[in-house]
Scaffold this active site. Structure first.
Site, PDB file in Angstrom:
ATOM      1  N   LYS A 120      31.828  -8.341 -24.157  1.00 53.72           N
ATOM      2  CA  LYS A 120      32.989  -9.139 -23.735  1.00 53.72           C
ATOM      3  C   LYS A 120      33.554  -9.908 -24.929  1.00 53.72           C
ATOM      4  O   LYS A 120      32.868 -10.081 -25.949  1.00 53.72           O
ATOM      5  CB  LYS A 120      32.577 -10.102 -22.627  1.00 53.72           C
ATOM      6  CG  LYS A 120      31.536 -11.128 -23.052  1.00 53.72           C
ATOM      7  CD  LYS A 120      30.995 -11.911 -21.856  1.00 53.72           C
ATOM      8  CE  LYS A 120      29.919 -12.900 -22.299  1.00 53.72           C
ATOM      9  NZ  LYS A 120      29.282 -13.569 -21.144  1.00 53.72           N
ATOM     10  N   ARG A 122      27.876 -20.998 -10.223  1.00 57.41           N
ATOM     11  CA  ARG A 122      29.117 -20.579 -10.865  1.00 57.41           C
ATOM     12  C   ARG A 122      29.656 -19.432 -10.012  1.00 57.41           C
ATOM     13  O   ARG A 122      29.991 -19.657  -8.854  1.00 57.41           O
ATOM     14  CB  ARG A 122      28.833 -20.204 -12.332  1.00 57.41           C
ATOM     15  CG  ARG A 122      30.052 -20.229 -13.217  1.00 57.41           C
ATOM     16  CD  ARG A 122      29.710 -19.972 -14.684  1.00 57.41           C
ATOM     17  NE  ARG A 122      29.239 -18.602 -14.934  1.00 57.41           N
ATOM     18  CZ  ARG A 122      28.924 -18.114 -16.131  1.00 57.41           C
ATOM     19  NH1 ARG A 122      29.032 -18.877 -17.205  1.00 57.41           N
ATOM     20  NH2 ARG A 122      28.504 -16.878 -16.273  1.00 57.41           N
ATOM     21  N   TYR A 132      43.924 -33.675 -45.469  1.00 58.90           N
ATOM     22  CA  TYR A 132      44.609 -34.583 -44.546  1.00 58.90           C
ATOM     23  C   TYR A 132      43.763 -35.801 -44.180  1.00 58.90           C
ATOM     24  O   TYR A 132      42.592 -35.658 -43.835  1.00 58.90           O
ATOM     25  CB  TYR A 132      44.951 -33.849 -43.243  1.00 58.90           C
ATOM     26  CG  TYR A 132      45.973 -32.760 -43.375  1.00 58.90           C
ATOM     27  CD1 TYR A 132      47.184 -32.968 -44.035  1.00 58.90           C
ATOM     28  CD2 TYR A 132      45.734 -31.508 -42.819  1.00 58.90           C
ATOM     29  CE1 TYR A 132      48.129 -31.952 -44.134  1.00 58.90           C
ATOM     30  CE2 TYR A 132      46.674 -30.493 -42.897  1.00 58.90           C
ATOM     31  CZ  TYR A 132      47.876 -30.714 -43.562  1.00 58.90           C
ATOM     32  OH  TYR A 132      48.794 -29.714 -43.656  1.00 58.90           O
ATOM     33  N   MET A 150      44.520 -26.081 -40.803  1.00 64.48           N
ATOM     34  CA  MET A 150      44.748 -24.869 -40.018  1.00 64.48           C
ATOM     35  C   MET A 150      44.366 -23.600 -40.781  1.00 64.48           C
ATOM     36  O   MET A 150      43.769 -22.686 -40.228  1.00 64.48           O
ATOM     37  CB  MET A 150      46.216 -24.785 -39.583  1.00 64.48           C
ATOM     38  CG  MET A 150      46.473 -23.616 -38.640  1.00 64.48           C
ATOM     39  SD  MET A 150      48.197 -23.435 -38.170  1.00 64.48           S
ATOM     40  CE  MET A 150      48.491 -24.938 -37.256  1.00 64.48           C
TER      41      MET A 150
HETATM   42  C1  LIG Z   1      27.882 -13.289 -21.332  1.00 64.36           C
HETATM   43  C2  LIG Z   1      26.984 -12.817 -20.273  1.00 64.36           C
HETATM   44  C3  LIG Z   1      25.753 -12.229 -20.582  1.00 64.36           C
HETATM   45  C4  LIG Z   1      25.194 -12.167 -21.969  1.00 64.36           C
HETATM   46  O1  LIG Z   1      24.665 -13.424 -22.315  1.00 64.36           O
HETATM   47  P1  LIG Z   1      23.889 -13.650 -23.685  1.00 64.36           P
HETATM   48  O2  LIG Z   1      23.235 -14.966 -23.551  1.00 64.36           O
HETATM   49  O3  LIG Z   1      24.927 -13.624 -24.749  1.00 64.36           O
HETATM   50  O4  LIG Z   1      22.940 -12.529 -23.810  1.00 64.36           O
HETATM   51  C5  LIG Z   1      25.005 -11.714 -19.544  1.00 64.36           C
HETATM   52  N1  LIG Z   1      25.438 -11.781 -18.280  1.00 64.36           N
HETATM   53  C6  LIG Z   1      26.610 -12.368 -17.948  1.00 64.36           C
HETATM   54  C7  LIG Z   1      27.017 -12.428 -16.530  1.00 64.36           C
HETATM   55  C8  LIG Z   1      27.412 -12.915 -18.919  1.00 64.36           C
HETATM   56  O5  LIG Z   1      28.566 -13.492 -18.583  1.00 64.36           O
END
Ligand SMILES: *Cc1c(COP(=O)(O)O)cnc(C)c1O
Length: 390
Positions: free
Chosen positions: A39, A137, A271, A319
């Site tokens: 992802k 969640r 800055y 930036m």
């Molecule tokens: C991002 C994610 C993972 C992977 O998590 P890591 O700690 O990076 O291994 C696994 N399952 C779900 C549902 C996630 O959103």
């Protein structure tokens, strides 16, 4: 010599390291399949090359958050199992069903979308039911589980879908011994048992992210979903460094020094003048900034290897650039500045930047900006010939 060395900045992605990490994780979860979580553009490393490398090292599943990320993998020619879990009403359900992507449903509305998509696609959806075993969640609460399982089984009997998975996610897998871990495992086992009693025959049951893969063997079930550890980063420093876990960081972020100049004592830098040169010195301009993902919170604290020495960001990260005090050293303009990498050449690590910025290393790598080219190296597996991955 390296043509990319002339780039303003680059994130070198060592796919041999990624493949080696996948193998280490597969050994840690022997008996389970491995889902490579790619992802958010492979945690900033490039989703497609990382997915290909993970597949070459034996990852049988690919996982993404959004359906668009999953569809992009299919479009790039990645076949086999792909799952995505972060759905919203009106999402590309039909496209996902047509592409044979496993979709996740943790609520009745999602199940209805999957069934409607399957009807219009003319083929059954592959649906994984998501249980909220305590994370609070996504997913279905235990009290709502009978309704969701019942409706999914009805749709399965009617030929609209196949329930391919039962899955959940931990809240505190990175805190070994946290009481929520055993509690979530108990709830998960009960929810799986209920679904199986109702006739569900999942292909995969899964709960483990990277920290659970590394520290909770009883959470491996049929499949582990590894993200951060596959990119060679320890999920939490308390669990051990990358090296202690047998992992190698995959990303090296570097830039070409844009300017080296003399500056007198007492000169304000960047800055807000939050840094003032303590003595006559030399300043180096590093041409990356917060737009490139260098955290502004690491102003005055982020580490960089320049000319063989680790320097600290002097004053604010801007930036597009920041400054380091080189203490009289005079590397050439164009010299390499390494913000982070595996750490074995003296360079800082993503974990060092996380500590400097008060965050976690996940956020450091995933936020490297689109303006920084990813340069993938060691794309071709060759270790089987006996070579040592570099
Ligand atoms: C991002 C994610 C993972 C992977 O998590 P890591 O700690 O990076 O291994 C696994 N399952 C779900 C549902 C996630 O959103």
């Amino acid at each position: 010599m390296n043509e990319t060395a002339s780039l303003r900045a680059r994130a070198e992605i060592d796919l041999a390291a990624l493949r080696a990490n996948v193998r280490v994780l597969r050994e840690r979860a022997a008996g389970a399949q491995l889902m490579a979580v790619v992802k958010s553009d492979g945690y900033g490393h490039g989703a497609v090359p990382c997915a290909r490398a993970a597949r070459a090292a034996g990852a049988t599943w690919l996982g993404t958050a959004t359906p668009h990320e999953a569809l992009a993998l299919r479009a790039a020619g990645l076949d086999g199992r792909i799952m995505c879990w972060l759905w919203t009403p009106g999402g590309p359900w039909r496209e996902a069903v047509e592409a044979g992507i496993d979709v996740s449903a943790g609520a009745m509305w999602a199940l209805r979308e999957a069934v409607a998509a399957a009807r219009s696609a003319g083929r059954p959806a592959r649906v994984q039911l998501k249980a909220d075993t305590g994370l609070g969640r996504g997913g279905c609460q235990p009290a709502d589980w009978p309704e969701l399982v019942g409706a999914a089984r009805d749709a399965e009997r009617a030929g609209h879908l196949r329930i391919t998975g039962l899955w959940s996610h931990f809240a505190c897998a990175d805190e070994p011994g946290h009481p929520s871990i055993a509690a979530q495992l108990d709830v998960y086992r009960d929810m799986v048992a209920y679904a199986e009693k109702e006739g569900v025959e999942p292909e995969v049951r899964h709960m483990a992210n990277s920290p659970a893969t590394l520290t909770i063997p009883e959470a491996h079930f049929d499949l582990v979903r590894t993200g951060i550890a596959m990119y060679g980063i320890s999920p939490a420093p308390e669990l051990g460094t990358s090296a202690e876990l047998g992992l190698r960081p995959v990303m090296t972020l570097s830039a070409s020094v844009a300017l080296v100049k003399d500056a007198p004592a007492g000169h304000g830098v960047s800055y807000g003048h939050h840094y003032t040169t303590p003595a006559d010195t030399t300043l180096g301009l590093i041409p990356v900034g917060y737009a490139d993902g260098v955290p502004r919170h690491a102003s005055g604290s982020g580490p960089v290897l320049v000319g063989g020495k680790v320097r600290t960001v002097a004053g604010r990260v801007a930036m597009d650039q920041f400054v380091v005090d080189l203490g009289g050293d005079r590397p050439e303009a164009g010299a390499e500045a390494v913000l982070f990498g595996p750490g074995d050449m003296g360079e800082p690590t993503a974990q060092d930047w996380a500590e400097a910025a008060g965050t976690i290393a996940y956020e450091i790598v995933t936020r490297i900006g689109a303006r920084v080219p990813r340069v993938h190296v060691n794309e071709t597996p060759d270790e089987t010939a006996g070579g040592v991955p570099r």
